[in-house]
Scaffold this motif. Structure first.
Motif, short mmCIF file in Angstrom:
data_model
loop_
_atom_site.label_atom_id
_atom_site.label_comp_id
_atom_site.label_asym_id
_atom_site.label_seq_id
_atom_site.Cartn_x
_atom_site.Cartn_y
_atom_site.Cartn_z
N ASP A 1 8.27 7.21 3.23
CA ASP A 1 8.10 5.24 3.57
C ASP A 1 7.30 5.19 1.92
O ASP A 1 6.75 3.93 2.22
N VAL A 2 7.18 5.60 1.10
CA VAL A 2 6.46 5.32 -0.38
C VAL A 2 7.85 4.60 -1.33
O VAL A 2 7.07 3.69 -1.58
N SER B 1 3.90 3.15 8.89
CA SER B 1 4.59 4.36 8.96
C SER B 1 5.27 4.67 9.63
O SER B 1 5.74 3.93 10.47
N GLY C 1 8.81 1.93 3.85
CA GLY C 1 8.78 2.05 5.13
C GLY C 1 9.26 0.81 6.14
O GLY C 1 9.63 0.18 6.14
N LEU D 1 -2.16 8.38 9.15
CA LEU D 1 -1.20 7.64 7.88
C LEU D 1 -1.74 5.86 8.09
O LEU D 1 -1.73 5.32 9.15
N HIS E 1 1.02 -1.35 0.20
CA HIS E 1 0.11 0.17 -0.08
C HIS E 1 0.93 1.41 0.13
O HIS E 1 0.64 1.96 -0.85
N LEU E 2 1.78 1.13 0.72
CA LEU E 2 2.59 2.28 0.85
C LEU E 2 3.74 2.98 -0.62
O LEU E 2 3.54 3.85 -1.29
N ARG F 1 3.40 5.67 -4.49
CA ARG F 1 4.81 6.35 -4.92
C ARG F 1 4.81 7.76 -6.08
O ARG F 1 4.98 8.74 -5.62
N ALA G 1 -0.02 8.61 2.30
CA ALA G 1 1.72 8.13 3.18
C ALA G 1 2.60 9.60 2.54
O ALA G 1 2.63 10.27 2.70
#
Length: 137
Positions: free
Chosen positions: A96-97, A68, A100, A64, A24-25, A29, A92
């Motif tokens: 962290d993209v 994170s 993280g 967040l 997900h993080l 991006r 995010a």
């Protein structure tokens, strides 16, 4: 048996919780970039932090996600975030993209799971050899 249970629990944590959180993080991006302020601090790794930022002309307060970083930051700390343009509440930290803390915990819990699985196998082989030796006497 306890080590096998622990191995399975850690594998489930890695595969069912931390890996999806890391994905997900990474999915954010390519999201829109914005300057944000830490609105609520806490255990950010557990998803208990909020940020406030401007998106589409309105102020958004968003949680967040799990995984994170930035848990030691104080309320009011400025940071850069990435968010989905069609849903600015999905956000995010820019830092962290890449995955993280969720990516790090995925690897750590996976390695710990393998360790306890190997420990279980070694214990089972040792017990089987010992029983066989006892029967031969």
């Amino acid at each position: 048996m306890a080590s096998l249970g622990l191995a399975l629990l850690l594998a489930a944590l890695s595969a069912l919780v931390m890996l999806p959180a890391a994905r997900h993080l990474v999915s954010l991006r390519s999201g829109e970039r914005a300057q944000a302020t830490l609105h609520t601090s806490g255990a950010c790794l557990a998803g208990q932090c909020q940020v406030r930022f401007e998106a589409g002309g309105r102020t958004v307060v968003a949680d967040l996600p799990v995984g994170s970083g930035g848990g030691k930051s104080a309320v009011g700390t400025r940071l850069t975030v990435r968010y989905q343009p069609d849903n600015p509440r999905v956000v995010a930290r820019q830092a962290d993209v890449g995955g993280g803390g969720a990516a790090a915990l995925t690897v750590l819990s996976g390695v710990a799971s393998l360790f306890f699985l190997v420990l279980t196998i070694v214990a089972a082989v040792h017990l089987a050899r010992r029983r066989r030796a006892d029967r031969l006497r």
